[in-house]
Design a protein around this motif. Structure first.
Motif, PDB file in Angstrom:
ATOM      1  N   GLU A  63       0.835  -1.199   0.000  1.00  0.00           N
ATOM      2  CA  GLU A  63       0.000   0.000   0.000  1.00  0.00           C
ATOM      3  C   GLU A  63       0.872   1.252   0.000  1.00  0.00           C
ATOM      4  OE1 GLU A  63      -2.922   0.111   3.183  1.00  0.00           O
ATOM      5  OE2 GLU A  63      -2.759  -2.063   3.454  1.00  0.00           O
ATOM      6  N   VAL A  64       0.274   2.351  -0.405  1.00  0.00           N
ATOM      7  CA  VAL A  64       0.884   3.674  -0.255  1.00  0.00           C
ATOM      8  C   VAL A  64      -0.178   4.602   0.317  1.00  0.00           C
ATOM      9  CG1 VAL A  64       1.885   5.667  -1.416  1.00  0.00           C
ATOM     10  CG2 VAL A  64       2.512   3.367  -2.165  1.00  0.00           C
ATOM     11  N   ILE A  65       0.172   5.307   1.389  1.00  0.00           N
ATOM     12  CA  ILE A  65      -0.725   6.316   1.957  1.00  0.00           C
ATOM     13  C   ILE A  65       0.063   7.617   2.040  1.00  0.00           C
ATOM     14  CG2 ILE A  65      -2.156   6.971   3.927  1.00  0.00           C
ATOM     15  CD1 ILE A  65      -2.453   4.041   4.598  1.00  0.00           C
ATOM     16  N   ASP A  66      -0.409   8.642   1.321  1.00  0.00           N
ATOM     17  CA  ASP A  66       0.413   9.841   1.149  1.00  0.00           C
ATOM     18  C   ASP A  66      -0.472  11.066   0.957  1.00  0.00           C
ATOM     19  OD1 ASP A  66       2.715  11.339   0.880  1.00  0.00           O
ATOM     20  OD2 ASP A  66       3.011  10.839  -1.230  1.00  0.00           O
ATOM     21  N   HIS A  67       0.173  12.237   0.930  1.00  0.00           N
ATOM     22  CA  HIS A  67      -0.553  13.485   0.658  1.00  0.00           C
ATOM     23  C   HIS A  67       0.308  14.431  -0.190  1.00  0.00           C
ATOM     24  CE1 HIS A  67       1.338  16.176   3.909  1.00  0.00           C
ATOM     25  NE2 HIS A  67       1.968  15.025   4.014  1.00  0.00           N
ATOM     26  N   HIS A  68       1.326  13.860  -0.852  1.00  0.00           N
ATOM     27  CA  HIS A  68       2.191  14.660  -1.722  1.00  0.00           C
ATOM     28  C   HIS A  68       1.830  14.440  -3.192  1.00  0.00           C
ATOM     29  CE1 HIS A  68       4.570  14.258   2.029  1.00  0.00           C
ATOM     30  NE2 HIS A  68       4.949  15.491   1.743  1.00  0.00           N
ATOM     31  N   ARG A  69       2.581  15.097  -4.062  1.00  0.00           N
ATOM     32  CA  ARG A  69       2.387  14.886  -5.493  1.00  0.00           C
ATOM     33  C   ARG A  69       2.676  13.420  -5.827  1.00  0.00           C
ATOM     34  NH1 ARG A  69       7.695  17.184  -8.804  1.00  0.00           N
ATOM     35  NH2 ARG A  69       9.144  15.581  -8.058  1.00  0.00           N
ATOM     36  N   ILE A  70       2.072  12.936  -6.883  1.00  0.00           N
ATOM     37  CA  ILE A  70       2.296  11.542  -7.278  1.00  0.00           C
ATOM     38  C   ILE A  70       3.572  11.468  -8.103  1.00  0.00           C
ATOM     39  CG2 ILE A  70       1.396   9.593  -8.604  1.00  0.00           C
ATOM     40  CD1 ILE A  70      -1.401  10.514  -7.881  1.00  0.00           C
ATOM     41  N   GLY A  71       4.535  10.719  -7.590  1.00  0.00           N
ATOM     42  CA  GLY A  71       5.820  10.576  -8.264  1.00  0.00           C
ATOM     43  C   GLY A  71       5.918   9.245  -8.975  1.00  0.00           C
ATOM     44  N   SER A  72       7.098   8.656  -8.968  1.00  0.00           N
ATOM     45  CA  SER A  72       7.313   7.395  -9.683  1.00  0.00           C
ATOM     46  C   SER A  72       7.792   6.328  -8.717  1.00  0.00           C
ATOM     47  CB  SER A  72       8.358   7.589 -10.788  1.00  0.00           C
ATOM     48  OG  SER A  72       9.566   8.072 -10.229  1.00  0.00           O
TER      49      SER A  72
END
Length: 551
Positions: free
Chosen positions: A333-342
């Protein structure tokens, strides 16, 4: 080993990254998944360390990297055998396990050698070679147990190891007596059938051990003589031929263990042990701890399996910011609040990315979605994560969702938002006496735009002048960082938590200077009014300048 799923933030983690990992791991555990474990990809900065100390919560495990290591592939459920056990008993033990090797240890569990089929097969064949005379180490007790023989009389030294000279009493009494005389200086073991004349010669010559075969028992007179002469006597249930064969397997495993096999440690990298494993006779290597005690086994086959580690990423989704070695593992999983990177994945995953002020807001929200009460200590951490990442709800990144969640967590913990926020911001703003390199690396992120890379660090202070007074020191460290990463620039955003503005220190390629549009304060220093967010304000602005440069 049992699978572990590490929940981990970015390198040089800030408070939001660390507390989010702890909060989400706790939620997973409460949902009945004990394999989830919080981790951090760097040392705690002063603010985060203060928070964990304040609430008395253990720090998550430090993972400097996730480069493939022995512990991620080894088998930890491995049996061992003590050095005084017979080869025959060890073979029986090996047959019951899937692992075709058996580490040999001493009475305290320290590794001595590795027992494997090719090794002891060579040893037994050497002993059984009819063209050569060999003596081998064993004891009366080991012989008796290997043959499952009936004791008639056992001398007091039954457990003492000796070099056995094996003879079969099948010739004439005259020639056999001469043979015993020729080997009088040796510890003789005789295998005899029901021939009383041979049995008597053996006892009178005081051989070490007399073995009668096919359940033949000596008469009472010979038994008394054997006891008088100190000759041990046992009765084998087998005939002469299988008895002779089985005796060879009565050797202690300490004799047959392969001492040339190299041990490895659980933190050794797979790259380091590959050649060692390839050159091992049995394609297995024992894994030992710092006390040289066996904790596992690793084989070539194990390296073909999936590692026993998977990961969940919080507060980032770019490969350049992830812990080193992340590409070798499955990302759940990924849980984030930043720009979507690679950050490429082999399989579809759960990817939660919302434009809120902190990842902690999202983790707290997941507790609500799963209808799981938030433990008070975890709620305290998540509240700190929100207040830290949003500058006490004053950053440009803050949303109503963050404000509502902060109020919710404040009610659970009975902590005052403004008072706690000021406390933790001041804990992280102390720069006096700290090296410039430490400050730059405590919250540094690497970014990529096409073929260009750069790093952006951030420090929140009560008075930016503390940094500017040491400008030369910081500019030198930024230059070192830029050269090390071969980047376009390296910068440090110094945010004034009292005036909610920042100054930017930047070391860059001289050609890039003309593309920087921020108000210049002095060489390498720019003033950024009302800019406090690296994510939402600095990076979008500076990305535009990078793109203009690359055109």
């Amino acid at each position: 080993m049992d699978k572990t799923v590490y929940i981990i933030g970015h390198r040089n983690p800030d408070t939001d990254a660390v507390v989010s990992a702890v909060g989400y791991a706790t939620l997973k555990n409460l949902l009945g998944h004990p394999e989830y474990k919080a981790a951090r990809a760097g040392h705690l900065n002063p603010q985060t360390a203060y928070i964990f100390e304040k609430f008395g919560i253990p720090r998550p495990e430090y993972l400097p990297d996730l480069v493939p290591k022995v512990k991620y592939f080894m088998q930890d459920k491995v049996e061992t055998v003590t050095s005084d056990v017979s080869v025959w008993a060890a073979i029986g033990q090996m047959e019951k396990t899937e692992i075709r090797v058996l580490p040999v240890v001493d009475a305290e569990g320290h590794y001595q050698s590795l027992l494997h089929y090719s090794g002891f097969a060579r040893g037994v064949l050497t002993i059984l070679n009819p063209e050569k005379k060999h003596r081998f180490s064993t004891s009366i007790s080991l012989i008796q147990k290997t043959l499952n023989a009936q004791p008639i009389y056992i001398a007091g030294d039954a457990d003492k190891t000796f070099n056995a000279s094996i003879h079969v009493g099948s010739s004439s009494t005259e020639s056999f007596a001469k043979r015993l005389e020729a080997h009088a200086s040796e510890d003789i073991v005789v295998i005899s059938s029901d021939r009383e004349d041979i049995q008597r010669i053996c006892i009178e010559h005081k051989v070490k051990l007399l073995i009668t075969t096919s359940n033949c028992v000596i008469d009472k007179g010979l038994r008394e003589l054997a006891e008088k002469n100190g000759v041990s006597v046992i009765v084998s249930p087998y005939s002469t031929s299988p008895t002779s064969m089985l005796i060879a397997y009565s050797m202690p495993v300490s004799v047959m263990g392969d001492k040339e096999i190299v041990t490895v440690h659980q933190n050794d990298t797979i790259a380091k042990i590959k050649d060692i494993l390839k050159n091992a006779h049995c394609k297995y290597l024992p894994v030992v701890d710092d006390e040289n005690k066996v904790i596992g086994i690793i084989s070539e086959h194990d390296l073909m399996k999936e590692p026993n580690v998977e990961v969940i990423l919080v507060d980032h989704n770019e490969i350049t910011q992830a812990v080193e070695g992340i590409e070798h593992y499955k990302i759940q999983e990924v849980i984030d609040h930043h720009r979507i990177g690679s950050i490429p994945t082999k399989n579809p995953i759960t990817f939660i990315n919302r434009p809120v002020g902190s990842t902690s807001t999202q983790i707290a929200g997941l507790y609500k979605e799963y209808r799981i009460p938030i433990p008070k200590d975890v709620a305290s951490l998540l509240l700190c994560g929100i207040l830290s990442d949003t500058l006490i709800l004053q950053s440009a990144t803050v949303t109503d969702t963050d404000r509502d969640m902060a109020e919710y967590l404040s009610s659970i913990t009975d902590l005052d938002i403004k008072e706690l926020g000021n406390e933790i911001l001041m804990a992280g703003s102390k720069v006096g006496g700290r090296p410039a390199s430490e400050i730059i690396h405590q919250d540094m992120k690497e970014y990529t735009e096409g073929k260009l890379t750069y790093t952006a660090s951030q420090i929140e202070v009560g008075n930016p002048q503390e940094i500017l007074d040491r400008k030369a020191e910081f500019m030198e460290e930024l230059a070192v960082e830029r050269r090390a990463n071969k980047g376009l620039f390296a910068c440090l955003l110094v945010t004034d938590i009292t005036k909610l503005s920042s100054v930017l220190l930047i070391d860059c390629d001289p050609k890039f200077t003309q593309f920087i549009t921020f108000p210049k304060q002095e060489d390498g220093v720019y003033y950024l009014k009302d800019v406090v967010s690296r994510k939402k304000q600095l990076i979008p602005l500076i990305t535009e300048q990078v793109l203009n440069y690359s055109v």
